[in-house]
Design a protein around this motif. Structure first.
Motif, PDB file in Angstrom:
ATOM      1  N   SER A  33       5.742  10.235  -2.376  1.00  0.00           N
ATOM      2  CA  SER A  33       4.857   9.535  -3.139  1.00  0.00           C
ATOM      3  C   SER A  33       4.169   8.676  -2.068  1.00  0.00           C
ATOM      4  CB  SER A  33       5.752   8.616  -3.731  1.00  0.00           C
ATOM      5  OG  SER A  33       6.461   8.292  -3.536  1.00  0.00           O
ATOM      6  N   ASP A  36      -0.462   8.966   1.592  1.00  0.00           N
ATOM      7  CA  ASP A  36      -2.178   9.150   1.721  1.00  0.00           C
ATOM      8  C   ASP A  36      -2.049   9.586   0.634  1.00  0.00           C
ATOM      9  OD1 ASP A  36      -2.350   7.066   3.662  1.00  0.00           O
ATOM     10  OD2 ASP A  36      -2.848   8.643   5.278  1.00  0.00           O
ATOM     11  N   TRP A  37      -3.335   9.283  -0.621  1.00  0.00           N
ATOM     12  CA  TRP A  37      -4.079  10.282  -1.792  1.00  0.00           C
ATOM     13  C   TRP A  37      -4.787  11.911  -1.136  1.00  0.00           C
ATOM     14  CZ3 TRP A  37      -3.951  11.618  -6.485  1.00  0.00           C
ATOM     15  CH2 TRP A  37      -4.839  12.246  -6.953  1.00  0.00           C
ATOM     16  N   SER A  38      -5.490  11.610   0.655  1.00  0.00           N
ATOM     17  CA  SER A  38      -5.851  12.502   0.509  1.00  0.00           C
ATOM     18  C   SER A  38      -5.040  13.667   1.104  1.00  0.00           C
ATOM     19  CB  SER A  38      -6.069  12.811   1.881  1.00  0.00           C
ATOM     20  OG  SER A  38      -5.754  11.970   2.633  1.00  0.00           O
ATOM     21  N   GLU A  39      -3.832  13.366   1.131  1.00  0.00           N
ATOM     22  CA  GLU A  39      -2.454  14.046   1.844  1.00  0.00           C
ATOM     23  C   GLU A  39      -1.935  15.011   0.654  1.00  0.00           C
ATOM     24  OE1 GLU A  39      -0.405  11.735   4.436  1.00  0.00           O
ATOM     25  OE2 GLU A  39      -1.164  12.610   5.918  1.00  0.00           O
ATOM     26  N   ILE A  40      -1.962  14.065  -0.522  1.00  0.00           N
ATOM     27  CA  ILE A  40      -1.135  13.990  -1.722  1.00  0.00           C
ATOM     28  C   ILE A  40      -2.233  15.394  -2.374  1.00  0.00           C
ATOM     29  CG2 ILE A  40      -1.068  13.760  -3.913  1.00  0.00           C
ATOM     30  CD1 ILE A  40       0.270  10.763  -3.151  1.00  0.00           C
ATOM     31  N   LYS A  41      -4.033  15.079  -2.508  1.00  0.00           N
ATOM     32  CA  LYS A  41      -4.831  16.359  -2.960  1.00  0.00           C
ATOM     33  C   LYS A  41      -3.837  17.969  -2.065  1.00  0.00           C
ATOM     34  CE  LYS A  41      -8.465  14.594  -2.891  1.00  0.00           C
ATOM     35  NZ  LYS A  41      -9.617  14.226  -2.312  1.00  0.00           N
ATOM     36  N   LYS A  42      -3.823  17.555  -0.900  1.00  0.00           N
ATOM     37  CA  LYS A  42      -3.376  18.550  -0.594  1.00  0.00           C
ATOM     38  C   LYS A  42      -2.078  19.365  -0.767  1.00  0.00           C
ATOM     39  CE  LYS A  42      -6.003  17.961   3.973  1.00  0.00           C
ATOM     40  NZ  LYS A  42      -5.803  17.534   5.005  1.00  0.00           N
ATOM     41  N   ALA A  45       0.873  21.946  -5.886  1.00  0.00           N
ATOM     42  CA  ALA A  45       0.551  22.081  -7.910  1.00  0.00           C
ATOM     43  C   ALA A  45       1.715  20.741  -8.111  1.00  0.00           C
ATOM     44  CB  ALA A  45      -0.415  22.538  -9.464  1.00  0.00           C
ATOM     45  N   ARG A  48       2.079  17.639  -6.573  1.00  0.00           N
ATOM     46  CA  ARG A  48       1.132  16.867  -7.146  1.00  0.00           C
ATOM     47  C   ARG A  48       1.712  16.222  -8.059  1.00  0.00           C
ATOM     48  NH1 ARG A  48      -2.662  20.550  -5.337  1.00  0.00           N
ATOM     49  NH2 ARG A  48      -3.347  20.606  -7.784  1.00  0.00           N
ATOM     50  N   GLY A  52       2.934  12.582  -9.168  1.00  0.00           N
ATOM     51  CA  GLY A  52       2.617  11.671 -10.610  1.00  0.00           C
ATOM     52  C   GLY A  52       3.880  10.963 -11.339  1.00  0.00           C
TER      53      GLY A  52
END
Length: 63
Positions: A33, A36-42, A45, A48, A52
């Protein structure tokens, strides 16, 4: 589109996010958590979704 089936870990995280179980800190989910958001998006599922749930559960403890 593939369907994600929640395993026991995701069910536990969801229960913490919903407030039906007490929050339990986890080193792995803290680490994920903090990305960075860009790393979380990678992330896959499952991870991710877990991030969340975990981040949704944290404010309940702080409140």
């Amino acid at each position: 589109m593939k369907t994600l089936v929640e395993d026991e870990e995701l069910k536990r995280l969801r229960a913490m996010a919903e407030g039906s179980k007490p929050f339990e800190p986890s080193g792995l989910w803290d680490k994920l958590s903090a990305l960075d958001w860009s790393e979380i998006k990678k992330l896959p599922a499952r991870e991710r979704l877990g991030v969340g749930y975990y981040t949704a559960a944290q404010p309940r403890v702080d409140a």
